[in-house]
Design a protein around this motif. Structure first.
Motif, short mmCIF file in Angstrom:
data_model
loop_
_atom_site.label_atom_id
_atom_site.label_comp_id
_atom_site.label_asym_id
_atom_site.label_seq_id
_atom_site.Cartn_x
_atom_site.Cartn_y
_atom_site.Cartn_z
N VAL A 188 -6.99 -7.23 15.17
CA VAL A 188 -6.52 -7.97 16.42
C VAL A 188 -5.40 -9.15 16.93
O VAL A 188 -4.74 -9.10 17.49
N HIS A 189 -5.47 -10.05 16.45
CA HIS A 189 -5.11 -11.27 16.36
C HIS A 189 -4.11 -11.67 16.13
O HIS A 189 -2.94 -12.64 15.69
N ASP A 190 -3.46 -11.00 14.27
CA ASP A 190 -2.67 -10.92 12.93
C ASP A 190 -1.93 -9.14 12.85
O ASP A 190 -2.48 -9.49 11.44
N LEU A 191 -2.53 -8.93 13.53
CA LEU A 191 -1.37 -7.90 12.98
C LEU A 191 -0.51 -7.60 11.71
O LEU A 191 -0.25 -7.10 10.16
N ASP A 192 0.52 -8.57 12.74
CA ASP A 192 2.20 -8.42 11.15
C ASP A 192 1.64 -8.97 10.09
O ASP A 192 2.26 -8.84 8.99
N GLY A 193 0.77 -9.98 10.00
CA GLY A 193 0.51 -10.54 8.56
C GLY A 193 -0.64 -10.37 8.02
O GLY A 193 -0.39 -9.81 6.45
N VAL A 194 -1.35 -9.28 8.59
CA VAL A 194 -2.05 -8.28 7.63
C VAL A 194 -1.74 -7.40 7.36
O VAL A 194 -1.39 -7.12 5.56
N LEU A 195 -0.13 -6.67 8.15
CA LEU A 195 0.60 -5.70 6.86
C LEU A 195 1.82 -6.39 5.94
O LEU A 195 1.68 -5.85 5.28
N THR A 196 1.88 -7.23 6.42
CA THR A 196 3.49 -7.82 5.30
C THR A 196 2.05 -8.34 3.79
O THR A 196 2.30 -8.29 2.82
N GLU A 197 0.90 -8.29 4.00
CA GLU A 197 -0.11 -8.73 3.13
C GLU A 197 -0.70 -7.61 2.38
O GLU A 197 0.03 -7.28 1.21
N PHE A 198 -0.86 -7.15 3.33
CA PHE A 198 -0.91 -4.94 2.58
C PHE A 198 1.02 -4.80 1.64
O PHE A 198 0.62 -3.70 0.47
N ASP A 199 1.67 -5.29 2.65
CA ASP A 199 2.99 -4.94 1.31
C ASP A 199 3.62 -5.11 0.31
O ASP A 199 3.46 -4.73 -0.67
N SER A 200 2.29 -6.76 0.61
CA SER A 200 2.90 -7.61 -0.82
C SER A 200 2.08 -6.83 -1.74
O SER A 200 2.71 -7.06 -2.90
N ILE A 201 0.77 -6.28 -1.54
CA ILE A 201 -0.21 -6.39 -2.25
C ILE A 201 -0.07 -5.22 -3.22
O ILE A 201 0.28 -4.35 -4.00
N ILE A 202 0.51 -3.87 -2.25
CA ILE A 202 0.33 -2.49 -2.52
C ILE A 202 1.31 -1.79 -2.03
O ILE A 202 1.99 -1.32 -2.84
N GLY A 203 2.17 -2.60 -1.26
CA GLY A 203 3.38 -1.68 -0.27
C GLY A 203 3.34 -0.57 0.89
O GLY A 203 2.33 -0.21 0.77
N LEU A 204 3.60 -1.10 1.76
CA LEU A 204 3.54 -0.26 2.67
C LEU A 204 4.54 1.10 2.63
O LEU A 204 3.51 1.95 3.79
N TRP A 205 5.00 1.49 1.92
CA TRP A 205 5.41 2.92 1.79
C TRP A 205 4.36 3.35 0.58
O TRP A 205 4.48 5.30 1.30
N ARG A 206 3.49 3.53 1.07
CA ARG A 206 2.30 3.85 -0.26
C ARG A 206 1.38 4.41 0.93
O ARG A 206 0.11 4.95 0.87
N LEU A 207 1.07 3.84 2.21
CA LEU A 207 0.34 3.93 3.61
C LEU A 207 0.86 5.18 4.14
O LEU A 207 2.41 5.11 4.88
N LYS A 208 0.35 6.32 4.24
CA LYS A 208 0.23 7.46 4.39
C LYS A 208 -0.45 7.93 5.56
O LYS A 208 0.17 8.21 6.61
N ALA A 209 -2.16 7.04 6.10
CA ALA A 209 -2.35 7.68 7.55
C ALA A 209 -2.91 6.72 7.60
O ALA A 209 -3.74 5.56 6.87
N ILE A 210 -3.37 6.45 8.69
CA ILE A 210 -4.70 5.72 9.75
C ILE A 210 -5.88 6.14 10.28
O ILE A 210 -5.65 7.62 10.85
N HIS A 211 -6.86 5.71 10.17
CA HIS A 211 -8.44 6.33 10.83
C HIS A 211 -8.46 5.76 11.66
O HIS A 211 -9.08 4.10 11.56
N LEU A 212 -7.89 5.55 13.18
CA LEU A 212 -8.18 5.05 14.46
C LEU A 212 -9.29 4.73 15.05
O LEU A 212 -9.98 5.92 15.42
N ASN A 213 -10.04 4.04 14.63
CA ASN A 213 -11.03 3.73 14.99
C ASN A 213 -11.49 2.01 15.66
O ASN A 213 -10.73 1.41 15.36
N ASP A 214 -12.94 2.10 16.43
CA ASP A 214 -13.23 0.33 17.33
C ASP A 214 -14.16 0.19 16.15
O ASP A 214 -14.67 1.10 15.44
N SER A 215 -14.59 -0.85 16.47
CA SER A 215 -16.00 -1.02 15.38
C SER A 215 -17.05 -1.32 16.32
O SER A 215 -16.37 -2.78 16.89
N LYS A 216 -18.53 -1.40 15.64
CA LYS A 216 -19.69 -2.22 16.56
C LYS A 216 -19.73 -3.89 15.81
O LYS A 216 -20.47 -3.83 16.62
#
Length: 277
Positions: A188-216
């Motif tokens: 919510v507040h740091d999408l860029d930071g989360v994606l940077t972390e994902f990229d550094s750990i896993i690699g954004l090239w491995r991200l193939k799909a998104i489940h787009l959901n809100d949370s209760k």
């Protein structure tokens, strides 16, 4: 182009799902390969699969996502359960070769008290047993909320699985927005930071799909309860940033919100509008 769709019932066959997706304004969709709480699968009709291939090509669909049953657990404590999961997944992947070039998403599993390291090793062993060099389907590890003994609630756990998979080029990741928020990632507040972390750990090239959901649930709750878009703790503003983000905007987005078909049509139209904002 925004590739967005929802979860559809496969009871009437492949081509019927494609036609229903078009009626909803979708250009991708997700479906269960078989009963999500069981193991039975309908006989595959090659002509039906061919009709879907034609529909996808004619209407410019993005990749579609097949979802494995929830009951499968590649890292279960009992060997018979791990064998069942492997055999079911191998059968699913064989069926998906009739609609090549798509994705097969699954929940990595729950280590049920064996510990995450054991769970990671067993999941990788299961994938090594079923992946084939010539398969056209990419298998996706789903990001999880981290409830109970789930494996995959942290990016590091998914990377540890990928590092053990021999045919790692056949495996990617599906990011679930509800799950990562419930898991403590501040999209919510740091999408860029989360994606940077994902990229550094896993690699954004491995991200193939998104489940787009809100949370209760509040962020970090580790509970995994999906909400309709804009009716949860993530909110429409943050979800709009997700569908517009340069690193994500070309991926297929699949809604798994607690909705009926008219509700899905409204959410698809809303996200298309927000993607262009």
């Amino acid at each position: 182009m925004l590739y967005i769709g929802c979860h559809l019932s496969s009871s009437k066959g492949f081509a019927a799902m494609g036609r229903q997706a078009l009626e909803l304004g979708a250009n991708t969709f997700q479906f269960f390969t078989r009963n999500p709480r069981g193991s039975r699968a309908k006989d595959l009709d090659p002509a039906d699969a061919a009709a879907l291939r034609d529909l996808l090509a004619r209407h410019g669909f993005g990749p579609i996502v097949a979802h494995a049953p929830y009951t499968l657990n590649l890292c279960g404590a009992e060997e018979k359960n791990r064998i069942f999961a492997r055999e079911t997944m191998a059968d699913d992947l064989a069926r998906l070769e009739h609609v090549p070039g798509q994705y097969y998403n699954f929940h990595p599993g729950s280590h049920v008290g064996q510990g995450s390291e054991t769970g990671i090793a067993l999941i990788a062993d299961g994938l090594n047993a079923i992946l084939r060099p010539d398969q056209a389907t990419t298998v996706l590890l789903e990001t999880m909320a981290g409830k109970g003994s789930e494996v995959g609630g942290r990016f590091e756990e998914l990377r540890a699985i990928l590092d053990r998979v021999e045919l790692s080029g056949k495996v990617g990741v599906c990011l679930d927005t509800c799950h990562v928020s419930d898991g403590g990632y501040d999209i919510v507040h740091d999408l860029d930071g989360v994606l940077t972390e994902f990229d550094s750990i896993i690699g954004l090239w491995r991200l193939k799909a998104i489940h787009l959901n809100d949370s209760k649930n509040p962020p970090g709750s580790r509970k995994d309860r999906h909400a309709c878009l804009g009716e949860g703790t993530i909110g429409l503003e943050a979800l709009g940033r997700i569908v517009r983000h340069p690193a994500l905007k070309d991926l297929p987005f699949c809604l798994e919100t607690p909705n009926d078909l008219p509700g899905y049509a409204r959410e698809i139209a809303l996200m298309r509008e927000m993607a262009e904002a």
